[in-house]
Design a protein around this motif. Structure first.
Motif, short mmCIF file in Angstrom:
data_model
loop_
_atom_site.label_atom_id
_atom_site.label_comp_id
_atom_site.label_asym_id
_atom_site.label_seq_id
_atom_site.Cartn_x
_atom_site.Cartn_y
_atom_site.Cartn_z
N GLU A 62 0.85 -1.75 0.48
CA GLU A 62 -0.47 0.04 -0.02
C GLU A 62 0.99 1.44 -0.20
OE1 GLU A 62 0.76 -0.89 4.01
OE2 GLU A 62 1.20 -1.88 2.60
N ALA A 77 -8.23 0.68 -6.21
CA ALA A 77 -8.03 -0.58 -6.70
C ALA A 77 -9.44 -0.33 -7.60
CB ALA A 77 -9.30 -1.06 -5.66
N THR A 81 -6.91 -2.12 -10.39
CA THR A 81 -7.54 -3.53 -9.84
C THR A 81 -9.31 -3.32 -9.65
OG1 THR A 81 -7.19 -3.29 -7.96
CG2 THR A 81 -5.47 -4.14 -8.95
N LEU A 86 -12.96 -5.97 -3.22
CA LEU A 86 -12.47 -6.35 -1.80
C LEU A 86 -13.19 -7.10 -0.21
CD1 LEU A 86 -11.28 -2.29 -2.19
CD2 LEU A 86 -9.81 -4.78 -2.41
N TYR A 98 -5.13 -7.14 -1.08
CA TYR A 98 -4.08 -5.99 -2.28
C TYR A 98 -3.39 -6.51 -2.05
CZ TYR A 98 -2.66 -1.45 -4.18
OH TYR A 98 -2.30 -0.45 -4.74
N SER A 102 -0.51 -7.34 -5.30
CA SER A 102 0.23 -7.23 -6.08
C SER A 102 1.86 -7.23 -5.99
CB SER A 102 0.58 -5.60 -5.05
OG SER A 102 -0.82 -4.29 -5.41
#
Length: 354
Positions: A62, A77, A81, A86, A98, A102
């Motif tokens: 993050e 996101a 993404t 989530l 997340y 990544s």
């Protein structure tokens, strides 16, 4: 005051340039022919750094986009993404998802770029051989080639990300192009790269517009004779390598967008793969012919990532996870290497011993 996102990105660039300058000015300040041992050590260093960065993303991903709360995460996101589901009831669970996503996307992109770089190495090898560049100058010219590639990749990746963000349908064009390139690579896998220096377009271009010295002068790109500046043939070779990388970027960058739309992850995976390209070159020139099936593996990967771009929405609907791409990439690459070893290529010529 700069946001944490730009501070992290700037720090990454400073780190990369610092390591490269350390290699150029301290470790490799003298031109010399790189041994297999030295190439293997540096290859190990760059792979270790890439894996270390993947671990960093897994636990602190993050930080890249300066995410502090659930709202920040939702925005990131949504932009990068959009298919990541989530956990709306838990920020910690969503953040962990997340981070994992990544890290997996970075590794997938890194492996794709690394595998595509192998084909690039064939061409670079042909260029250096055709232009009779001394092996002791390989390290220097590849260093500056990498520096130029970093700048070009930065422009390509963030321009590409902006296009994808604004025109999502461009992903389908990327997909069709990658499938075409993969099929073309498979059909031409046994074609030998031939370069005629005197007829090369870049040689003709520079010869007509600039003063070019007729021979190599140590490892210099420019020289001054009688108050007049000349380009050396080594500089022209450097430009040809840069143009070659630019052409290969047209394949590799869309391929990585198949696993992630995050321009930072695409850039990071590209740069780590490029940084290890030089040491990989010196390592593979000794054994590249043994892994003759690797080119087939790379062509299969191109078709795969192209198809993934074409059907990305459908794949999300059926629950296709990012980690599956990582497994497929590892399976294809390791399979092509293992099969090359188990079924070695037969010699096509007879060696005459006098």
């Amino acid at each position: 005051m700069m946001s944490g996102e730009y501070i992290f990105f700037s720090s990454f660039i400073v780190f990369v340039i610092g390591v490269l300058l350390l290699d150029l000015l301290v470790i490799g300040r003298k031109s010399h022919e790189v041994s297999v041992k030295e190439a293997a050590i540096w290859s190990g260093v760059w792979i270790f750094l890439a894996l270390g960065f993947a671990v960093f993303l897994r636990f602190y991903g993050e930080i890249v986009h300066d995410v502090h709360n659930f709202e920040d995460l939702k925005v990131i996101a949504k932009n990068y993404t959009p298919f990541l589901k989530l956990d709306q009831t838990s920020f910690e669970n969503s953040l962990n998802l997340y981070r994992k996503n990544s890290s997996i996307n970075f590794l997938s992109g890194y492996l794709i770029e690394k595998s595509l770089s192998v084909d690039n190495l064939f061409v670079i090898m042909a260029i250096l051989t055709a232009f009779s560049v001394k092996k002791s100058d390989y390290k220097r010219i590849l260093f500056w080639g990498i520096m130029g590639a970093i700048v070009l990749r930065f422009i390509f990746i963030f321009a590409g990300a902006a296009l994808v963000y604004r025109f999502e349908w461009i992903l389908y064009i990327f997909g069709i192009y990658l499938i075409y390139v993969g099929i073309k690579m498979f059909r031409e896998r046994n074609t030998e790269e031939k370069i005629e220096p005197q007829n090369h377009p870049m040689v003709k271009f520079f010869s007509k517009r600039f003063r070019v010295f007729p021979k190599y002068v140590s490892d210099r790109f420019f020289i001054k004779k009688n108050g007049i500046f000349f380009l050396t043939p080594l500089f022209i070779v450097l430009i040809i390598i840069e143009v070659t990388d630019l052409i290969f970027a047209l394949d590799s960058i869309p391929a990585i967008f198949a696993v992630t739309r995050d321009p930072y992850i695409v850039f990071f995976s590209n740069i780590f793969a490029i940084l290890g390209l030089r040491s990989l070159f010196f390592l593979l020139i000794k054994v590249i012919e043994k892994f003759y099936l690797l080119k087939i593996g790379v062509s299969i990967l191109l078709v795969y990532v192209g198809a993934k771009l074409m059907f990305h929405e459908w794949l999300v609907e059926i629950g296709f996870k990012p980690v599956y791409s990582l497994y497929i990439i590892l399976l294809v690459l390791s399979g092509s290497i293992i099969l090359s070893i188990l079924f070695p290529k037969k010699l096509t010529h007879i060696q005459v011993v006098s």
